[in-house]
Design a protein around this motif. Sequence first.
Motif: not given
Length: 74
Positions: A25-26, A29, A35, A43
């Motif tokens: 899951k991002l 950005t 992620m 992470e």
Amino acid sequence: MPLQLLKDDIVETKKPHPCGSYQFKLTRTGMDFRMQCMTCKKEIWIERPKLEKRIKKIIRNGVEVPKQEKTMGD
């Protein structure tokens, strides 16, 4: 042109995380991405060019979106 990747998108990579998961899951950005592994919740920070090469699928709001989002015109 860079891929259209948004916060909370789920990306499926070509190679697995050491825990065996292919989905992340991002959570941030930009030029660098943060992620989170969907299995072990670790992470990871990764640069945009490296991530774009490793992506197999992009899932946004439960729907798979095309990897190459190109705009027509110009």
